[in-house]
Write a protein that holds these residues in place. Structure first.
Motif, PDB file in Angstrom:
ATOM      1  N   VAL A   1      25.769   9.691  32.299  1.00  0.00           N
ATOM      2  CA  VAL A   1      27.038   9.418  32.967  1.00  0.00           C
ATOM      3  C   VAL A   1      28.020   8.909  31.918  1.00  0.00           C
ATOM      4  CG1 VAL A   1      28.185   7.972  34.699  1.00  0.00           C
ATOM      5  CG2 VAL A   1      25.901   8.891  35.157  1.00  0.00           C
ATOM      6  N   CYS A   2      29.242   9.423  31.954  1.00  0.00           N
ATOM      7  CA  CYS A   2      30.276   8.987  31.013  1.00  0.00           C
ATOM      8  C   CYS A   2      30.709   7.568  31.375  1.00  0.00           C
ATOM      9  CB  CYS A   2      31.466   9.936  31.073  1.00  0.00           C
ATOM     10  SG  CYS A   2      32.745   9.543  29.874  1.00  0.00           S
ATOM     11  N   VAL A   3      30.596   6.648  30.407  1.00  0.00           N
ATOM     12  CA  VAL A   3      30.927   5.244  30.658  1.00  0.00           C
ATOM     13  C   VAL A   3      32.098   4.742  29.813  1.00  0.00           C
ATOM     14  CG1 VAL A   3      28.630   4.609  31.477  1.00  0.00           C
ATOM     15  CG2 VAL A   3      29.153   4.439  29.028  1.00  0.00           C
ATOM     16  N   GLY A   4      32.597   5.581  28.905  1.00  0.00           N
ATOM     17  CA  GLY A   4      33.705   5.135  28.082  1.00  0.00           C
ATOM     18  C   GLY A   4      34.097   6.163  27.052  1.00  0.00           C
ATOM     19  N   ALA A   5      35.007   5.742  26.176  1.00  0.00           N
ATOM     20  CA  ALA A   5      35.481   6.626  25.114  1.00  0.00           C
ATOM     21  C   ALA A   5      35.868   5.788  23.900  1.00  0.00           C
ATOM     22  CB  ALA A   5      36.677   7.443  25.589  1.00  0.00           C
ATOM     23  N   ILE A   6      35.814   6.436  22.754  1.00  0.00           N
ATOM     24  CA  ILE A   6      36.256   5.801  21.507  1.00  0.00           C
ATOM     25  C   ILE A   6      37.751   6.057  21.387  1.00  0.00           C
ATOM     26  CG2 ILE A   6      36.053   5.772  18.994  1.00  0.00           C
ATOM     27  CD1 ILE A   6      33.124   6.751  19.389  1.00  0.00           C
ATOM     28  N   ALA A   7      38.541   4.989  21.370  1.00  0.00           N
ATOM     29  CA  ALA A   7      39.994   5.113  21.324  1.00  0.00           C
ATOM     30  C   ALA A   7      40.537   5.045  19.895  1.00  0.00           C
ATOM     31  CB  ALA A   7      40.636   4.040  22.190  1.00  0.00           C
ATOM     32  N   GLY A   8      39.660   4.901  18.905  1.00  0.00           N
ATOM     33  CA  GLY A   8      40.076   4.843  17.513  1.00  0.00           C
ATOM     34  C   GLY A   8      39.563   3.589  16.837  1.00  0.00           C
ATOM     35  N   ALA A   9      39.952   3.438  15.597  1.00  0.00           N
ATOM     36  CA  ALA A   9      39.528   2.277  14.817  1.00  0.00           C
ATOM     37  C   ALA A   9      40.412   1.087  15.154  1.00  0.00           C
ATOM     38  CB  ALA A   9      39.598   2.588  13.330  1.00  0.00           C
ATOM     39  N   PHE A  10      39.840  -0.111  14.969  1.00  0.00           N
ATOM     40  CA  PHE A  10      40.595  -1.347  15.144  1.00  0.00           C
ATOM     41  C   PHE A  10      40.440  -2.125  13.854  1.00  0.00           C
ATOM     42  CE2 PHE A  10      40.950  -5.815  16.400  1.00  0.00           C
ATOM     43  CZ  PHE A  10      42.223  -5.789  16.947  1.00  0.00           C
TER      44      PHE A  10
ATOM     45  N   ARG B   1      37.910   0.597  18.734  1.00  0.00           N
ATOM     46  CA  ARG B   1      38.558   0.242  20.001  1.00  0.00           C
ATOM     47  C   ARG B   1      37.913   1.150  21.042  1.00  0.00           C
ATOM     48  NH1 ARG B   1      43.751  -1.719  20.403  1.00  0.00           N
ATOM     49  NH2 ARG B   1      44.161  -0.848  18.358  1.00  0.00           N
ATOM     50  N   LEU B   2      37.268   0.527  22.040  1.00  0.00           N
ATOM     51  CA  LEU B   2      36.614   1.285  23.105  1.00  0.00           C
ATOM     52  C   LEU B   2      37.407   1.174  24.389  1.00  0.00           C
ATOM     53  CD1 LEU B   2      32.803   0.438  22.817  1.00  0.00           C
ATOM     54  CD2 LEU B   2      34.092   2.297  21.756  1.00  0.00           C
TER      55      LEU B   2
ATOM     56  N   SER C   1      33.164  -0.431  36.051  1.00  0.00           N
ATOM     57  CA  SER C   1      33.912  -1.313  36.950  1.00  0.00           C
ATOM     58  C   SER C   1      34.074  -2.703  36.342  1.00  0.00           C
ATOM     59  CB  SER C   1      33.258  -1.378  38.327  1.00  0.00           C
ATOM     60  OG  SER C   1      31.935  -1.812  38.228  1.00  0.00           O
ATOM     61  N   THR C   2      33.084  -3.176  35.617  1.00  0.00           N
ATOM     62  CA  THR C   2      33.209  -4.382  34.801  1.00  0.00           C
ATOM     63  C   THR C   2      33.205  -3.891  33.356  1.00  0.00           C
ATOM     64  OG1 THR C   2      31.981  -5.664  36.450  1.00  0.00           O
ATOM     65  CG2 THR C   2      32.187  -6.621  34.232  1.00  0.00           C
ATOM     66  N   PRO C   3      34.372  -3.846  32.701  1.00  0.00           N
ATOM     67  CA  PRO C   3      34.480  -3.200  31.391  1.00  0.00           C
ATOM     68  C   PRO C   3      33.439  -3.634  30.366  1.00  0.00           C
ATOM     69  CG  PRO C   3      36.650  -3.767  32.207  1.00  0.00           C
ATOM     70  CD  PRO C   3      35.658  -4.385  33.154  1.00  0.00           C
ATOM     71  N   GLU C   4      33.060  -4.917  30.354  1.00  0.00           N
ATOM     72  CA  GLU C   4      32.106  -5.421  29.365  1.00  0.00           C
ATOM     73  C   GLU C   4      30.706  -4.832  29.541  1.00  0.00           C
ATOM     74  OE1 GLU C   4      34.021  -7.366  31.348  1.00  0.00           O
ATOM     75  OE2 GLU C   4      35.527  -7.946  29.876  1.00  0.00           O
ATOM     76  N   ASP C   5      30.414  -4.284  30.716  1.00  0.00           N
ATOM     77  CA  ASP C   5      29.087  -3.714  30.971  1.00  0.00           C
ATOM     78  C   ASP C   5      28.772  -2.524  30.075  1.00  0.00           C
ATOM     79  OD1 ASP C   5      28.569  -5.621  32.864  1.00  0.00           O
ATOM     80  OD2 ASP C   5      28.802  -4.273  34.593  1.00  0.00           O
TER      81      ASP C   5
ATOM     82  N   THR D   1      33.078  -7.159  20.292  1.00  0.00           N
ATOM     83  CA  THR D   1      33.532  -8.222  19.385  1.00  0.00           C
ATOM     84  C   THR D   1      34.655  -9.060  19.982  1.00  0.00           C
ATOM     85  OG1 THR D   1      35.018  -6.668  18.276  1.00  0.00           O
ATOM     86  CG2 THR D   1      32.820  -7.013  17.300  1.00  0.00           C
ATOM     87  N   ARG D   2      35.606  -8.414  20.667  1.00  0.00           N
ATOM     88  CA  ARG D   2      36.747  -9.144  21.230  1.00  0.00           C
ATOM     89  C   ARG D   2      37.595  -8.208  22.078  1.00  0.00           C
ATOM     90  NH1 ARG D   2      39.932  -9.604  15.530  1.00  0.00           N
ATOM     91  NH2 ARG D   2      38.575  -8.044  14.631  1.00  0.00           N
ATOM     92  N   PRO D   3      38.388  -8.777  22.987  1.00  0.00           N
ATOM     93  CA  PRO D   3      39.342  -7.935  23.716  1.00  0.00           C
ATOM     94  C   PRO D   3      40.475  -7.523  22.772  1.00  0.00           C
ATOM     95  CG  PRO D   3      39.368 -10.209  24.549  1.00  0.00           C
ATOM     96  CD  PRO D   3      38.372 -10.148  23.445  1.00  0.00           C
ATOM     97  N   VAL D   4      40.929  -6.293  22.904  1.00  0.00           N
ATOM     98  CA  VAL D   4      42.050  -5.795  22.108  1.00  0.00           C
ATOM     99  C   VAL D   4      42.988  -5.043  23.045  1.00  0.00           C
ATOM    100  CG1 VAL D   4      40.715  -5.631  19.970  1.00  0.00           C
ATOM    101  CG2 VAL D   4      40.877  -3.649  21.469  1.00  0.00           C
ATOM    102  N   THR D   5      44.208  -4.838  22.595  1.00  0.00           N
ATOM    103  CA  THR D   5      45.172  -4.108  23.410  1.00  0.00           C
ATOM    104  C   THR D   5      44.620  -2.731  23.744  1.00  0.00           C
ATOM    105  OG1 THR D   5      46.967  -5.265  22.307  1.00  0.00           O
ATOM    106  CG2 THR D   5      47.547  -3.262  23.507  1.00  0.00           C
ATOM    107  N   GLY D   6      44.582  -2.405  25.019  1.00  0.00           N
ATOM    108  CA  GLY D   6      44.126  -1.088  25.443  1.00  0.00           C
ATOM    109  C   GLY D   6      42.625  -0.907  25.467  1.00  0.00           C
ATOM    110  N   GLY D   7      41.857  -1.983  25.410  1.00  0.00           N
ATOM    111  CA  GLY D   7      40.406  -1.829  25.466  1.00  0.00           C
ATOM    112  C   GLY D   7      39.666  -3.026  24.925  1.00  0.00           C
TER     113      GLY D   7
END
Length: 169
Positions: free
Chosen positions: A7-16, A23-24, A29-33, A54-60
């Motif tokens: 099941v698709c649970v996320g995507a790689i949005a690029g480097a941070f 950046r994921l 439903s609970t993003p940290e899961d 590691t930490r919350p970032v803008t957009g993920g």
């Protein structure tokens, strides 16, 4: 494992940053899961990663993915979806569904006439919408995924019963 077993649970949005963090974007439903369902696989199943948030970032969320150490390696996978083995995910109540299980199902009206097939499940911020491909239509049909409009989802029978509002037909 086959794609049906994941099941698709996320995507790689690029480097941070420049130190190998990604950046994921989490589809959970609970993003940290997203970090608890690992290892996570690329859609083609060729690579897997253990995720450490590691930490919350803008957009993920910022995360480290095993085997990816540089900004360039992460950016090369920008847009790649991350898939979890289905048996690692929680069981859902009877009235909840993984989007991947709905895609491809035929949709019938209350009279038993096929309307089309689910092409995608969208969410533009106001709730889930079933995107239905209907032969003979110039555009896809967008049905709100509510109990009033979609009273029956029968995964065992492999079909959906919908009662679309007249203005959508």
């Amino acid at each position: 494992m086959t794609k049906e077993d994941r099941v698709c649970v996320g995507a790689i949005a690029g480097a941070f940053g420049v130190k190998g963090e990604a950046r994921l974007k989490s589809f959970c439903s609970t993003p940290e899961d997203i970090a608890t369902y690992g290892p996570l696989w690329l859609e083609d199943g060729a690579r897997s990663f253990t995720v450490t948030l590691t930490r919350p970032v803008t957009g993920g969320m910022g995360a480290r993915l095993t085997g990816l150490a540089t900004k360039e390696e992460i950016d090369a996978l920008k847009g790649a979806t991350l898939w979890a083995d289905r048996d690692r995910l929680p069981s859902l109540p009877d009235d909840e569904f993984y989007h991947t299980d709905l895609i491809g199902l035929p949709v019938f009206d209350a009279g038993g006439v096929q309307i089309g097939k689910v092409r995608a499940v969208q969410n533009f911020g106001a709730g889930d919408i079933l995107e239905i491909f209907a032969p003979g239509r110039k555009t896809t049909l967008m049905l709100p995924f509510t109990r009033a409009v979609v009273p029956t989802v029968d995964l065992k029978a492999g079909r959906i019963i919908a009662d679309p509002p007249e203005e959508l037909e």
